[in-house]
Enzyme design. Structure first.
Site, PDB file in Angstrom:
ATOM      1  CB  THR A   1      -7.122  18.803  -8.919  1.00 25.98           C
ATOM      2  OG1 THR A   1      -6.505  18.250  -8.091  1.00 25.98           O
ATOM      3  CG2 THR A   1      -8.585  18.461  -8.868  1.00 25.98           C
TER       4      THR A   1
ATOM      5  NE  ARG B   1      11.496  10.892 -14.040  1.00 24.35           N
ATOM      6  CZ  ARG B   1      11.090  10.279 -15.589  1.00 24.35           C
ATOM      7  NH1 ARG B   1      10.387   9.146 -15.554  1.00 24.35           N
ATOM      8  NH2 ARG B   1      11.443  11.062 -16.442  1.00 24.35           N
TER       9      ARG B   1
ATOM     10  CD  GLU C   1       1.251  15.090   5.441  1.00 25.20           C
ATOM     11  OE1 GLU C   1       1.055  14.302   4.589  1.00 25.20           O
ATOM     12  OE2 GLU C   1       0.092  16.150   5.575  1.00 25.20           O
TER      13      GLU C   1
ATOM     14  CG  HIS D   1      -4.099  18.709  -3.841  1.00 23.91           C
ATOM     15  ND1 HIS D   1      -5.016  19.762  -3.631  1.00 23.91           N
ATOM     16  CD2 HIS D   1      -3.804  17.990  -3.095  1.00 23.91           C
ATOM     17  CE1 HIS D   1      -4.982  19.637  -2.091  1.00 23.91           C
ATOM     18  NE2 HIS D   1      -3.912  18.352  -2.124  1.00 23.91           N
TER      19      HIS D   1
ATOM     20  CG  ASN E   1      12.959  17.712  -3.060  1.00 22.16           C
ATOM     21  OD1 ASN E   1      12.136  16.761  -3.150  1.00 22.16           O
ATOM     22  ND2 ASN E   1      12.555  18.800  -3.562  1.00 22.16           N
TER      23      ASN E   1
ATOM     24  CB  ILE F   1       1.422  10.324  -9.794  1.00 26.51           C
ATOM     25  CG1 ILE F   1       2.452   9.628  -9.253  1.00 26.51           C
ATOM     26  CG2 ILE F   1       0.978  10.113 -11.211  1.00 26.51           C
ATOM     27  CD1 ILE F   1       2.394   7.808  -9.163  1.00 26.51           C
TER      28      ILE F   1
HETATM   29  N1  RBF Z   1       0.667  12.532  -1.488  1.00 28.97           N
HETATM   30  C1  RBF Z   1       1.875  11.894  -2.006  1.00 28.97           C
HETATM   31  O1  RBF Z   1       2.927  11.778  -1.435  1.00 28.97           O
HETATM   32  N2  RBF Z   1       1.523  11.842  -3.591  1.00 28.97           N
HETATM   33  C2  RBF Z   1       0.429  12.433  -4.332  1.00 28.97           C
HETATM   34  O2  RBF Z   1       0.397  12.022  -5.584  1.00 28.97           O
HETATM   35  C3  RBF Z   1      -0.578  12.839  -3.434  1.00 28.97           C
HETATM   36  N3  RBF Z   1      -1.720  13.191  -4.258  1.00 28.97           N
HETATM   37  C4  RBF Z   1      -2.669  13.674  -3.648  1.00 28.97           C
HETATM   38  C5  RBF Z   1      -3.937  14.135  -4.269  1.00 28.97           C
HETATM   39  C6  RBF Z   1      -4.997  14.714  -3.695  1.00 28.97           C
HETATM   40  C7  RBF Z   1      -6.196  15.194  -4.160  1.00 28.97           C
HETATM   41  C8  RBF Z   1      -4.774  15.107  -1.923  1.00 28.97           C
HETATM   42  C9  RBF Z   1      -5.941  15.657  -1.420  1.00 28.97           C
HETATM   43  C10 RBF Z   1      -3.774  14.512  -1.583  1.00 28.97           C
HETATM   44  C11 RBF Z   1      -2.660  13.905  -2.119  1.00 28.97           C
HETATM   45  N4  RBF Z   1      -1.461  13.248  -1.408  1.00 28.97           N
HETATM   46  C12 RBF Z   1      -0.503  13.042  -2.160  1.00 28.97           C
HETATM   47  C13 RBF Z   1      -1.377  13.543   0.069  1.00 28.97           C
HETATM   48  C14 RBF Z   1      -0.645  14.781   0.549  1.00 28.97           C
HETATM   49  O3  RBF Z   1       0.596  14.701   0.471  1.00 28.97           O
HETATM   50  C15 RBF Z   1      -1.051  14.873   2.143  1.00 28.97           C
HETATM   51  O4  RBF Z   1      -0.777  13.557   2.783  1.00 28.97           O
HETATM   52  C16 RBF Z   1      -2.542  15.290   2.527  1.00 28.97           C
HETATM   53  O5  RBF Z   1      -2.934  16.388   1.622  1.00 28.97           O
HETATM   54  C17 RBF Z   1      -2.620  15.417   3.991  1.00 28.97           C
HETATM   55  O6  RBF Z   1      -1.897  16.726   4.282  1.00 28.97           O
END
Ligand code: RBF
Length: 159
Positions: A89, A130, A61, A91, A116, A85
């Site tokens: 998967t 970090r 977001e 993702h 960034n 992190i």
């Molecule tokens: N958002 C982060 O800021 N850091 C993460 O490590 C992170 N890991 C995610 C892992 C998965 C499997 C999902 C579905 C979302 C993750 N998100 C993470 C949230 C992502 O940035 C976002 O808020 C959601 O996907 C909603 O758009």
């Protein structure tokens, strides 16, 4: 990724308006980054009233949030903070990639520099190092923001 961070130059942040968007995912780590960033900006003279912080659910977001901030406030620079992190998967990799590209796009579209400040780590230990550990990424992000705000002030066309 190189460890050769740029040398630090002393820049007065007194005139700058700074917008920060910070993710709540991995909240403790992002909070530490946010504290480091704000501490460095304040130390450089950025006034509290010219520093706007908004929180968003996750790093995905961040581009929309900095765009909205940049449209609402006339910021000299915008900073996006998050911690991604590796999970089970890929993702995190998709989000890192998409956020990186979108943050650049916002910067070019708004003609406002966007820092960034998304830390991408393979393990929680890497992320901790970090964000509050041996590596002060927050200070680096703040310093980059000060430099880009100064550049923006110097080169921006008066409108
Ligand atoms: N958002 C982060 O800021 N850091 C993460 O490590 C992170 N890991 C995610 C892992 C998965 C499997 C999902 C579905 C979302 C993750 N998100 C993470 C949230 C992502 O940035 C976002 O808020 C959601 O996907 C909603 O758009």
């Amino acid at each position: 990724m190189s460890l050769a961070a740029p040398t630090v130059s002393a820049i007065s942040g007194a005139p700058f308006r700074v917008g920060v968007a910070a993710a709540r995912y991995n909240e403790q780590l992002v909070d530490t980054l946010l504290q480091q960033v704000c501490a460095r900006l304040r130390a450089a003279g950025v006034a509290e009233r010219r520093l706007t912080v908004v929180r968003v659910p996750g790093s995905n977001e961040l581009p929309s949030a900095v765009q909205l901030l940049g449209l609402k406030e006339r910021c000299d620079v915008l900073i996006a903070l998050g911690v991604l992190i590796r999970g089970d998967t890929i993702h995190y990799e998709l989000i890192a990639d998409a956020a990186t590209h979108a943050l650049q796009r916002v910067a070019l579209d708004l003609r406002t520099p966007v820092i960034n400040g998304v830390v991408v780590a393979e393990t929680p230990a890497q992320a901790k190092a970090r964000c509050g550990g041996k590596i002060d990424r927050g200070a680096e992000f703040a310093q980059a923001a000060l430099e880009m705000a100064a550049l923006n002030r110097r080169l921006r066309k008066k409108s």
